[in-house]
Write a protein that holds these residues in place. Structure first.
Motif, PDB file in Angstrom:
ATOM      1  N   UNK A 159       0.804  -1.220   0.000  1.00  0.00           N
ATOM      2  CA  UNK A 159       0.000   0.000   0.000  1.00  0.00           C
ATOM      3  C   UNK A 159       0.838   1.270   0.000  1.00  0.00           C
ATOM      4  N   UNK A 160       2.061   1.167  -0.505  1.00  0.00           N
ATOM      5  CA  UNK A 160       2.899   2.346  -0.742  1.00  0.00           C
ATOM      6  C   UNK A 160       3.400   2.265  -2.184  1.00  0.00           C
ATOM      7  N   UNK A 161       3.609   3.429  -2.800  1.00  0.00           N
ATOM      8  CA  UNK A 161       4.051   3.459  -4.190  1.00  0.00           C
ATOM      9  C   UNK A 161       4.807   4.738  -4.472  1.00  0.00           C
ATOM     10  N   UNK A 162       5.573   4.695  -5.563  1.00  0.00           N
ATOM     11  CA  UNK A 162       6.344   5.865  -6.000  1.00  0.00           C
ATOM     12  C   UNK A 162       6.460   5.866  -7.511  1.00  0.00           C
ATOM     13  N   UNK A 163       6.759   7.023  -8.072  1.00  0.00           N
ATOM     14  CA  UNK A 163       7.047   7.112  -9.505  1.00  0.00           C
ATOM     15  C   UNK A 163       8.485   6.687  -9.804  1.00  0.00           C
ATOM     16  N   UNK A 164       9.264   6.424  -8.758  1.00  0.00           N
ATOM     17  CA  UNK A 164      10.661   6.015  -8.915  1.00  0.00           C
ATOM     18  C   UNK A 164      10.835   4.610  -8.320  1.00  0.00           C
ATOM     19  N   UNK A 165      10.856   3.560  -9.159  1.00  0.00           N
ATOM     20  CA  UNK A 165      10.970   2.190  -8.640  1.00  0.00           C
ATOM     21  C   UNK A 165      12.209   1.981  -7.774  1.00  0.00           C
ATOM     22  N   UNK A 166      13.349   2.545  -8.167  1.00  0.00           N
ATOM     23  CA  UNK A 166      14.571   2.377  -7.368  1.00  0.00           C
ATOM     24  C   UNK A 166      14.424   3.066  -6.013  1.00  0.00           C
ATOM     25  N   UNK A 167      13.837   4.249  -6.014  1.00  0.00           N
ATOM     26  CA  UNK A 167      13.609   4.969  -4.758  1.00  0.00           C
ATOM     27  C   UNK A 167      12.643   4.225  -3.852  1.00  0.00           C
ATOM     28  N   UNK A 168      11.605   3.644  -4.452  1.00  0.00           N
ATOM     29  CA  UNK A 168      10.630   2.851  -3.704  1.00  0.00           C
ATOM     30  C   UNK A 168      11.318   1.683  -3.002  1.00  0.00           C
ATOM     31  N   UNK A 169      12.105   0.918  -3.759  1.00  0.00           N
ATOM     32  CA  UNK A 169      12.802  -0.239  -3.182  1.00  0.00           C
ATOM     33  C   UNK A 169      13.804   0.182  -2.111  1.00  0.00           C
ATOM     34  N   UNK A 170      14.537   1.271  -2.377  1.00  0.00           N
ATOM     35  CA  UNK A 170      15.497   1.766  -1.392  1.00  0.00           C
ATOM     36  C   UNK A 170      14.790   2.144  -0.098  1.00  0.00           C
ATOM     37  N   UNK A 171      13.659   2.860  -0.220  1.00  0.00           N
ATOM     38  CA  UNK A 171      12.931   3.303   0.977  1.00  0.00           C
ATOM     39  C   UNK A 171      12.427   2.120   1.796  1.00  0.00           C
ATOM     40  N   UNK A 172      11.916   1.072   1.123  1.00  0.00           N
ATOM     41  CA  UNK A 172      11.460  -0.107   1.866  1.00  0.00           C
ATOM     42  C   UNK A 172      12.601  -0.708   2.678  1.00  0.00           C
ATOM     43  N   UNK A 173      13.787  -0.774   2.094  1.00  0.00           N
ATOM     44  CA  UNK A 173      14.945  -1.269   2.828  1.00  0.00           C
ATOM     45  C   UNK A 173      15.338  -0.343   3.965  1.00  0.00           C
ATOM     46  N   UNK A 174      15.269   0.954   3.725  1.00  0.00           N
ATOM     47  CA  UNK A 174      15.632   1.936   4.753  1.00  0.00           C
ATOM     48  C   UNK A 174      14.673   1.862   5.949  1.00  0.00           C
ATOM     49  N   UNK A 175      13.379   1.703   5.661  1.00  0.00           N
ATOM     50  CA  UNK A 175      12.411   1.574   6.757  1.00  0.00           C
ATOM     51  C   UNK A 175      12.836   0.449   7.699  1.00  0.00           C
ATOM     52  N   UNK A 176      13.172  -0.669   7.116  1.00  0.00           N
ATOM     53  CA  UNK A 176      13.513  -1.867   7.897  1.00  0.00           C
ATOM     54  C   UNK A 176      14.901  -1.773   8.518  1.00  0.00           C
ATOM     55  N   UNK A 177      15.892  -1.436   7.711  1.00  0.00           N
ATOM     56  CA  UNK A 177      17.288  -1.523   8.148  1.00  0.00           C
ATOM     57  C   UNK A 177      17.780  -0.340   8.965  1.00  0.00           C
ATOM     58  N   UNK A 178      17.199   0.829   8.747  1.00  0.00           N
ATOM     59  CA  UNK A 178      17.689   2.012   9.472  1.00  0.00           C
ATOM     60  C   UNK A 178      16.700   2.544  10.504  1.00  0.00           C
ATOM     61  N   UNK A 179      15.409   2.276  10.301  1.00  0.00           N
ATOM     62  CA  UNK A 179      14.394   2.784  11.228  1.00  0.00           C
ATOM     63  C   UNK A 179      13.793   1.683  12.090  1.00  0.00           C
ATOM     64  N   UNK A 180      14.184   0.440  11.839  1.00  0.00           N
ATOM     65  CA  UNK A 180      13.661  -0.672  12.624  1.00  0.00           C
ATOM     66  C   UNK A 180      12.190  -0.914  12.410  1.00  0.00           C
ATOM     67  N   UNK A 181      11.665  -0.437  11.290  1.00  0.00           N
ATOM     68  CA  UNK A 181      10.243  -0.606  11.003  1.00  0.00           C
ATOM     69  C   UNK A 181       9.943  -2.044  10.600  1.00  0.00           C
TER      70      UNK A 181
END
Length: 185
Positions: A159-181
């Protein structure tokens, strides 16, 4: 005791999602509509909070930094700032409920320059579930602010999306790896 929780539906507006939107994220934004609405329906059925932070701009505002970065979008009072599709219909039928809160924001983060933190704390809400657009812009900045304010963060990947596929994938990793989400696949 069950923890109180809130679902944030970030910037799911016509300008970001509709095919004719001023800054739409394309098919990825429209593809999440049914999953996003299912989460809204589930939270509502459970009596949990549904919060709709909505991007708001003034046309050609010389003081807003986004004016130089993006085309005019989500201009207050225009159809572009209205909620998109099925979410708009759901909101029209539920906007008077005590567990539904829609407000305007003027920065990427749903917390910056708003009363969101106070709203959540006054209701003893400590657990947030994030949805909306764009994954690597407004959802990301909201997640970072939530992290810095010590909220427990969950992100629905469907239920999240972006016009930038690379940015989308990076953010999903950042949520988990840097924010502990907790990124819910």
């Amino acid at each position: 005791m069950t923890r109180k929780k809130a679902l944030l539906v970030i910037d799911y507006t016509n300008d970001f999602v509709a095919t004719n939107g001023a800054l739409n994220c394309g098919e990825p934004g429209r593809a999440i509509e049914d999953a996003l609405l299912q989460h809204v329906t589930d939270f509502d059925a459970a009596g949990d909070y549904i919060i709709l932070p909505n991007d708001y701009h003034i046309k050609d505002d010389p003081y807003h930094p986004e004016t130089a970065i993006f085309p005019p979008h989500n201009i207050g009072g225009t159809p572009g700032q209205d909620l998109y599709g099925k979410l708009a219909d759901w909101y029209a039928a539920h906007q008077e409920q005590n567990n539904v809160y829609k407000y305007n924001k003027n920065r990427y983060s749903s917390f910056q320059n708003t009363n969101l933190d106070n709203y959540l704390r006054s209701r003893d809400i400590k657990e947030l579930y994030l949805t909306g657009v764009c994954t690597d812009i407004c959802v990301l900045h909201t997640a970072i602010a939530a992290y810095n304010l010590n909220y427990h963060i969950n992100v629905y990947a469907d239920s999240v999306a972006s016009f930038d596929p690379a940015g989308h994938d990076w953010a999903l990793g950042h949520f988990k790896n840097s924010l502990g989400a907790n990124v819910i696949e």
